[in-house]
Write a protein that holds these residues in place. Structure first.
Motif, short mmCIF file in Angstrom:
data_model
loop_
_atom_site.label_atom_id
_atom_site.label_comp_id
_atom_site.label_asym_id
_atom_site.label_seq_id
_atom_site.Cartn_x
_atom_site.Cartn_y
_atom_site.Cartn_z
N GLN A 1 3.93 6.95 -6.81
CA GLN A 1 3.31 8.19 -7.30
C GLN A 1 4.15 9.40 -6.92
O GLN A 1 4.42 10.28 -7.75
N PHE B 1 1.57 -5.73 -7.08
CA PHE B 1 1.92 -4.34 -7.34
C PHE B 1 3.34 -4.18 -7.90
O PHE B 1 3.72 -3.10 -8.30
N ALA C 1 1.77 -2.71 -13.26
CA ALA C 1 1.22 -2.09 -12.06
C ALA C 1 2.10 -0.92 -11.61
O ALA C 1 1.61 0.14 -11.21
N ILE C 2 3.41 -1.11 -11.68
CA ILE C 2 4.34 -0.03 -11.34
C ILE C 2 4.12 1.15 -12.28
O ILE C 2 4.01 2.31 -11.86
N GLU D 1 1.05 3.37 -11.50
CA GLU D 1 1.22 4.32 -10.39
C GLU D 1 2.13 5.48 -10.81
O GLU D 1 1.89 6.63 -10.45
N LYS E 1 0.83 -1.20 0.00
CA LYS E 1 0.00 0.00 0.00
C LYS E 1 0.87 1.26 0.00
O LYS E 1 0.58 2.24 -0.68
N LYS F 1 2.61 1.89 -3.44
CA LYS F 1 1.81 2.59 -4.44
C LYS F 1 1.93 4.11 -4.27
O LYS F 1 2.15 4.84 -5.24
N ARG F 2 1.80 4.58 -3.03
CA ARG F 2 1.90 6.02 -2.80
C ARG F 2 3.30 6.54 -3.11
O ARG F 2 3.47 7.62 -3.66
#
Lengths: 236, 236
Positions: A94, A121, A126-127, A130, A87, A90-91
């Motif tokens: 970004q 992820f 997926a990378i 983000e 989780k 992901k942030r």
């Protein structure tokens, strides 16, 4: 979305793009764009500028493009990050894209949970997703390079010297004696450990590769907070 | 949890604390503490130090306390923040507490969604809970002061001058001509707008109150990223 990013495949020709899917819905629902309206667009890893909406239908948008501006300069930073939990990853992906980090190495460390390496992820698609969200936020087109290094020692001993060549090398370490420098604005390789920090063996190995342990004050920051605070401090 | 925080009501006497609930479960499940073991404890808004686990049962823990260390120094910062959406607010409250911000003013701004003011996360108990999580992370005991200002103009004109008195006043504004200064390490009042920024009327009003518009580079940061990057940059 402060910038709408175009994939090479969206270009019908050099001056025309066709949008579908998530970006179509965003333009229709958030921008509520009408034909004739101009929006900010950019080509992934290319120029940015404006596009005028020429045609719209429920399943596609046609833009005429004027892409004539370079993306903002990168931060000359290679960030070595012990793989965080999914989780937070992901942030951080970004944030790293929003702030213009040049290269991110997600690496193993003793305190990284082994199961994190099996996260969906970490799939390239997926990378990338983000990172694109981060670029849309930051108004940039250039994807950071992301490397995965599942074994600490061979990475740190064999591949890190070439990656870090010519850069100032810092490792964030809460018990370091020196405070992290400010406003370096020069090539930096910065290592940030997992929650709980690098173990002494890992810090020693990085020190042997020319890394200086630096602290960020008496407080213990979460990894994602440390990443952002350090970027805000090193590059001004 | 890098520090276990004690409420005044947890103290049986000056040297003994009794823990229940979330902290009990954390000590039993994460620390897997046994009688005789020493953990870091701190009294909310008071001293910190160590506690030795003297007795444990399924519903309470008894610690003998040696609280003799002051908490780390505060950042001399009043942060004026346009009320973010609830999910981001939770993370920002934690970050603000972790990083030692002295005072946080959650204020209205033209681009703040009215419904945000009805969020249950703005209840004093909910705010306090996030701040405590942040203090536990940062290893600090002192709760930031949090003020809610639901009307921009009366706040900015009538109450802000006294709050900001004697401090350097900055407003983060992406189109400002001046870059945000670095390493001020002096009293600062910093205003950060909502996603989309303050409107010109709001910036003008803050400028009339002595605020300098400053930018953070060519990229557009999410509010929570801007908060952390600015704190990492202003106080070193």
């Amino acid at each position: 979305m402060n910038l709408i990013l175009l994939e090479p495949g969206d270009l019908l020709d050099a001056q025309t793009a066709c949008l579908t899917g998530r970006r179509l819905r965003h333009v229709q629902e958030i921008h509520r764009a009408e034909v004739g309206q101009t929006l900010r667009l950019g080509l992934i890893n290319g120029l940015m500028g404006e596009g005028t909406l020429e045609e719209q239908s429920p399943d596609r948008l046609l833009f005429s493009l004027r892409l004539d501006q370079p993306p903002p300069p990168r931060l000359p930073l290679t960030l070595l990050l012990a793989l965080p939990r999914p989780k937070m990853l992901k942030r951080i992906l970004q944030t790293v894209a929003t702030m213009g980090v040049q290269r991110l190495v997600l690496m193993n460390s003793y305190r990284v949970e082994k199961s994190f390496w099996d996260s969906p992820f970490l799939q390239p698609a997926a990378i990338r997703e983000e990172l694109l969200l981060g670029l849309e936020q930051g108004r940039d087109t250039v994807l950071p390079e992301v490397l995965l290094e599942k074994r600490f020692k061979p990475f740190a001993e064999d591949r890190l010297p070439a990656l870090a060549d010519g850069s100032r090398r810092l490792v964030a370490h809460p018990v370091a004696e020196t405070a992290c420098p400010v406003g370096l604005n020069a090539p930096v390789t910065l290592a940030i450990g997992p929650e709980g920090g690098f173990i002494p063996y890992e810090v020693d190995l990085l020190v042997r590769q020319g890394f200086e342990p630096v602290h960020l004050g008496p407080r213990i920051l979460r990894v994602e907070t440390a990443v952002t605070a350090l970027l805000g401090r090193l590059f001004v």
